[in-house]
Enzyme design. Structure first.
Site, mmCIF file in Angstrom:
data_model
loop_
_atom_site.group_PDB
_atom_site.id
_atom_site.type_symbol
_atom_site.label_atom_id
_atom_site.label_comp_id
_atom_site.label_asym_id
_atom_site.label_seq_id
_atom_site.Cartn_x
_atom_site.Cartn_y
_atom_site.Cartn_z
ATOM 1 N N HIS A 1 21.979 29.836 -33.302
ATOM 2 C CA HIS A 1 22.586 30.142 -32.007
ATOM 3 C C HIS A 1 22.611 31.658 -31.738
ATOM 4 C CE1 HIS A 1 26.223 30.688 -29.369
ATOM 5 N NE2 HIS A 1 25.592 29.759 -28.692
ATOM 6 N N SER B 1 24.246 24.585 -25.707
ATOM 7 C CA SER B 1 23.417 25.315 -26.669
ATOM 8 C C SER B 1 23.271 24.518 -27.956
ATOM 9 C CB SER B 1 24.044 26.677 -26.986
ATOM 10 O OG SER B 1 24.120 27.466 -25.832
ATOM 11 N N ARG C 1 25.029 27.932 -36.221
ATOM 12 C CA ARG C 1 25.537 29.190 -35.641
ATOM 13 C C ARG C 1 24.544 30.335 -35.844
ATOM 14 N NH1 ARG C 1 29.341 30.497 -31.797
ATOM 15 N NH2 ARG C 1 30.211 28.446 -31.479
#
Lengths: 221, 221
Positions: free
Chosen positions: A44, A16, A41
């Site tokens: 994500h 990812s 993040r």
């Protein structure tokens, strides 16, 4: 027998992050090395690359967050969904604590009596309990909670170690963030504009917790 | 004294929905009347108008969800953050129950032993406990949880009343949604592509709960 793709959680996270970095690079977006682990993040958790351009950090905000978490600071959230999403075992590992007063009976009663939002009164209760000084305050939903922090900084001289101001929405949200960035005297992380929310707030705190605990970015929560 | 804008929670929500509808209209996006209350809530929770075009409903999915919630069905979520965000008092009002097994000790142990994800094993445990039949299953994070539902439908002939499949991310996420839409024999709500997440999942369930309980769309949770 139905088989589905199985990858280790670490493998999924590694792939990812490779994808996120490749697409950021293709879009000519270069993130500073200190803020990159936070912003990656956020992307994500949302699959929304807008966060690469709308996320603003005051100078030293990431270091302030890491330092506070490493010292076992209190973390105060505006809604319980954020409290639930934060990696509690990493917070405890550092001697920290997690708080959210939005569903407190006292807060409910005061909200009914005064017409203030429960989220703002939840932040006020955290202040009354002496929790705000040197804490990390996380606002992912309610602009009134962010306004209440401004009020407490101005009138009560309280100084959180870091304020994460990422409320989401259409009414007073942009205004609350602009007012906060203009008046604040403490380090902050803010998403400019309408976007933000619980998942975004949790992503920021958990990224800071990874940095504070020396956990690899690809480790799952 | 620092004063900040105070509006009633209802007033804020009303103005928010007016803004959302005005901007949808300006973008020439017309939402069907049955799915509009769901999609508008998703946009309200994310400030992301992409959800107007990527959210897909199987025929009758909204009615299936309202019907199941009105019958007090079990709601099973892949992560605790979603369980926490769902309006528990409206669920209880209908005689329903909320479940998430991802942090269950048994699930943790099996995940460590087998290498499967905790999210998939949490769904499997819900099936073992007889909770999946006629339930609403909500997947906001883990594609493996969605794959596990496919497996249980195919191999065990379990039939949830509705599956909300909105995992977010970069690896296996798009594939899990495509596989689910191709093979499913139950009503579904899915966000095509990478986007989704906990906040989106919660918005969908709480919008259905409003419809099931006859709560006005502008009432706060």
């Amino acid at each position: 027998m139905f088989d589905y793709p199985t990858l280790s959680p670490q493998g999924i996270t590694e792939q990812s992050f490779e994808t996120i970095r490749r697409e950021l690079s293709a879009a000519n977006i270069i993130l500073p090395s200190d803020t990159a682990p936070i912003v990656e993040r956020m992307i994500h958790s949302t699959a929304d690359f807008d966060f690469a351009t709308i996320t603003r950090f005051s100078t030293g905000a990431v270091q302030a967050g890491i330092h506070a978490l490493g010292n076992g600071c209190a973390i105060i959230t505006d809604v319980n969904m954020i409290r639930m999403g934060i990696n509690a075992s990493r917070v405890q590992q550092q001697g920290g604590t997690l708080h959210c007063f939005v569903a407190d009976d006292d807060v409910r009663q005061r909200a009914a009596e005064t017409g203030h939002t429960r989220s703002a009164l939840g932040i006020r209760m955290a202040w009354e309990q002496g929790l705000l000084q040197d804490s990390i305050v996380v606002v992912g939903n309610a602009p009134t909670a962010l306004f209440e922090i401004i009020r407490l900084m101005l009138e009560k001289e309280v100084r959180p170690a870091l304020v994460i101001g990422v409320p989401v929405g259409f009414i007073n949200v942009v205004e609350s963030k602009e007012a906060f960035m203009k008046t604040t005297v403490v380090p902050w992380i803010v998403t400019q504009g309408r976007k933000g929310g619980s998942a975004v707030a949790v992503a920021i705190v958990n990224a800071l917790l990874r940095l504070a605990t020396g956990t690899r970015a690809t480790e799952t929560d």
